[in-house]
Design an enzyme around this catalytic site. Structure first.
Site, PDB file in Angstrom:
ATOM      1  N   HIS A  37      -9.506   1.680   4.863  1.00  0.00           N
ATOM      2  CA  HIS A  37      -8.248   1.817   5.610  1.00  0.00           C
ATOM      3  C   HIS A  37      -8.451   2.823   6.740  1.00  0.00           C
ATOM      4  O   HIS A  37      -9.200   3.791   6.589  1.00  0.00           O
ATOM      5  CB  HIS A  37      -7.140   2.286   4.664  1.00  0.00           C
ATOM      6  CG  HIS A  37      -5.775   2.174   5.275  1.00  0.00           C
ATOM      7  ND1 HIS A  37      -5.307   3.085   6.194  1.00  0.00           N
ATOM      8  CD2 HIS A  37      -4.800   1.241   5.130  1.00  0.00           C
ATOM      9  CE1 HIS A  37      -4.091   2.712   6.575  1.00  0.00           C
ATOM     10  NE2 HIS A  37      -3.755   1.603   5.945  1.00  0.00           N
ATOM     11  N   ASN A  50       0.871  -1.183   0.000  1.00  0.00           N
ATOM     12  CA  ASN A  50       0.000   0.000   0.000  1.00  0.00           C
ATOM     13  C   ASN A  50       0.904   1.228   0.000  1.00  0.00           C
ATOM     14  O   ASN A  50       1.489   1.563   1.026  1.00  0.00           O
ATOM     15  CB  ASN A  50      -0.898  -0.026   1.252  1.00  0.00           C
ATOM     16  CG  ASN A  50      -1.729   1.237   1.381  1.00  0.00           C
ATOM     17  OD1 ASN A  50      -1.767   2.074   0.475  1.00  0.00           O
ATOM     18  ND2 ASN A  50      -2.402   1.380   2.524  1.00  0.00           N
ATOM     19  N   GLY A  67       2.674   2.512  10.970  1.00  0.00           N
ATOM     20  CA  GLY A  67       3.636   3.607  10.903  1.00  0.00           C
ATOM     21  C   GLY A  67       4.468   3.789  12.164  1.00  0.00           C
ATOM     22  O   GLY A  67       5.212   4.760  12.281  1.00  0.00           O
ATOM     23  N   LYS A  73       0.101   4.227  -0.274  1.00  0.00           N
ATOM     24  CA  LYS A  73      -0.542   5.414   0.307  1.00  0.00           C
ATOM     25  C   LYS A  73      -0.342   6.621  -0.626  1.00  0.00           C
ATOM     26  O   LYS A  73      -0.319   6.444  -1.845  1.00  0.00           O
ATOM     27  CB  LYS A  73      -0.033   5.655   1.739  1.00  0.00           C
ATOM     28  CG  LYS A  73      -0.169   4.379   2.596  1.00  0.00           C
ATOM     29  CD  LYS A  73       0.075   4.574   4.059  1.00  0.00           C
ATOM     30  CE  LYS A  73      -0.138   3.258   4.800  1.00  0.00           C
ATOM     31  NZ  LYS A  73      -0.013   3.368   6.254  1.00  0.00           N
ATOM     32  N   SER A 113       3.460  -1.885  10.244  1.00  0.00           N
ATOM     33  CA  SER A 113       4.916  -1.892  10.428  1.00  0.00           C
ATOM     34  C   SER A 113       5.577  -3.227  10.095  1.00  0.00           C
ATOM     35  O   SER A 113       6.563  -3.604  10.728  1.00  0.00           O
ATOM     36  CB  SER A 113       5.279  -1.465  11.854  1.00  0.00           C
ATOM     37  OG  SER A 113       4.902  -0.120  12.073  1.00  0.00           O
ATOM     38  N   GLU A 126      -6.748   5.159   7.711  1.00  0.00           N
ATOM     39  CA  GLU A 126      -6.411   6.542   7.333  1.00  0.00           C
ATOM     40  C   GLU A 126      -7.572   7.195   6.581  1.00  0.00           C
ATOM     41  O   GLU A 126      -7.779   8.404   6.676  1.00  0.00           O
ATOM     42  CB  GLU A 126      -5.104   6.556   6.522  1.00  0.00           C
ATOM     43  CG  GLU A 126      -3.915   6.236   7.429  1.00  0.00           C
ATOM     44  CD  GLU A 126      -2.722   5.617   6.729  1.00  0.00           C
ATOM     45  OE1 GLU A 126      -2.688   5.592   5.484  1.00  0.00           O
ATOM     46  OE2 GLU A 126      -1.822   5.137   7.452  1.00  0.00           O
ATOM     47  N   GLU A 171      -5.401  -4.462  10.718  1.00  0.00           N
ATOM     48  CA  GLU A 171      -4.348  -3.475  10.903  1.00  0.00           C
ATOM     49  C   GLU A 171      -4.606  -2.698  12.194  1.00  0.00           C
ATOM     50  O   GLU A 171      -5.381  -1.725  12.184  1.00  0.00           O
ATOM     51  CB  GLU A 171      -4.338  -2.480   9.738  1.00  0.00           C
ATOM     52  CG  GLU A 171      -4.052  -3.099   8.394  1.00  0.00           C
ATOM     53  CD  GLU A 171      -3.432  -2.089   7.430  1.00  0.00           C
ATOM     54  OE1 GLU A 171      -2.388  -2.409   6.858  1.00  0.00           O
ATOM     55  OE2 GLU A 171      -3.979  -0.973   7.286  1.00  0.00           O
TER      56      GLU A 171
END
Ligand SMILES: O=C(CO)COP(=O)(O)O
Length: 244
Positions: free
Chosen positions: A92, A5, A165, A7, A204, A94, A159
């Site tokens: 996701h 991904n 991250g 992003k 991560s 985010e 996730e």
């Protein structure tokens, strides 16, 4: 299966260089697992033709629930399919954070993706607060119930938001516990089909720990963010998935 991904990263020249380096690495790797790259929308048409014959499939990072219409700035699932996109990441954390996406919206997007012949990769995962409060299974259970349509035919990505991250994946035991929980929930909700739904872990993942994470029971692969942006970081994760 290893899914990158990207992003909101990737101008054309470095994106082309990245897929060609991944393709070179895969050519030198016997029996690689399925590999998917999910660049930003703007690179899909650029990269699609470069992926032919490489064993790398193309994915996107979102789609709109409607097939077409007055939705300024949005992209429909059929627009993606036309470019050779096979997978689409949906819900996701985010997007849930930046765009206020709710489970209901994610479910509609999954339906749209399936109708266009795409495989949705629906993301779920608890926040740090939910984990600290011991509410993580409830939180993820509700996301599964709300985000997956009854006829779901796709992939689920677990996730945990606190691991994304951070540079440190969730502990192996936590992943194992949540994978067992997710399998039970999927089976309860979807019966036989839920027993084989592929579940990815994301948060991560790097070449350092992929060989600890990928063999965990019920883990069917990894959804990789930061480490998917350089071939030297991504390929060791791909190699860790061989022969599992
Ligand atoms: O959000 C992720 C993939 O969708 C994970 O990102 P990182 O691998 O950068 O933690």
């Amino acid at each position: 299966m290893i899914v990158g991904n990207w992003k909101m990263n990737g101008l054309s020249a470095p994106s082309r260089a990245l897929v060609s380096a991944i393709a070179d690495g895969l050519r030198a790797t016997p029996n690689p697992p399925p590999v998917v790259v999910c660049p930003p929308f703007t690179q899909l048409a650029v990269l699609g033709p470069l992926l032919n014959g490489t064993g790398i499939a193309l994915g996107a990072q979102d789609c709109h629930p409607a097939p077409s219409g007055p939705h300024t700035g949005d992209i429909s699932a059929s627009m993606l399919a036309e470019l050779g996109v096979e997978y689409v990441i949906l819900g996701h954390s985010e997007r849930r954070r930046d765009h206020g996406e709710l489970d209901e919206t994610v479910r509609e997007k999954a339906l749209a993706a399936m109708a266009a012949g795409l495989t949705p990769i629906v993301c779920v995962g608890e926040s740090a607060d939910q984990r600290a409060a011991g509410e993580y299974q409830d939180a993820v259970g509700w996301q599964i119930k709300g985000s997956l349509p009854d006829n779901f035919n796709g992939i689920v990505a677990y996730e945990p938001i606190w691991a994304i991250g951070s540079g440190v994946p969730a502990p192996v035991q936590d992943i194992a516990d949540m994978m067992g929980f997710l399998r039970a929930e999927l089976t309860r909700q979807f019966g036989e089909a839920g027993k084989t739904t592929r579940i990815l872990y994301g948060g991560s993942v790097s070449g350092r720990d992929a060989s600890d994470i990928l063999p965990i029971a019920e883990v069917g692969g990894a959804l990789v963010g930061g480490a998917s942006l350089e071939a030297d970081a991504f390929l060791p994760i791909v190699r860790a998935a061989i022969d599992l």
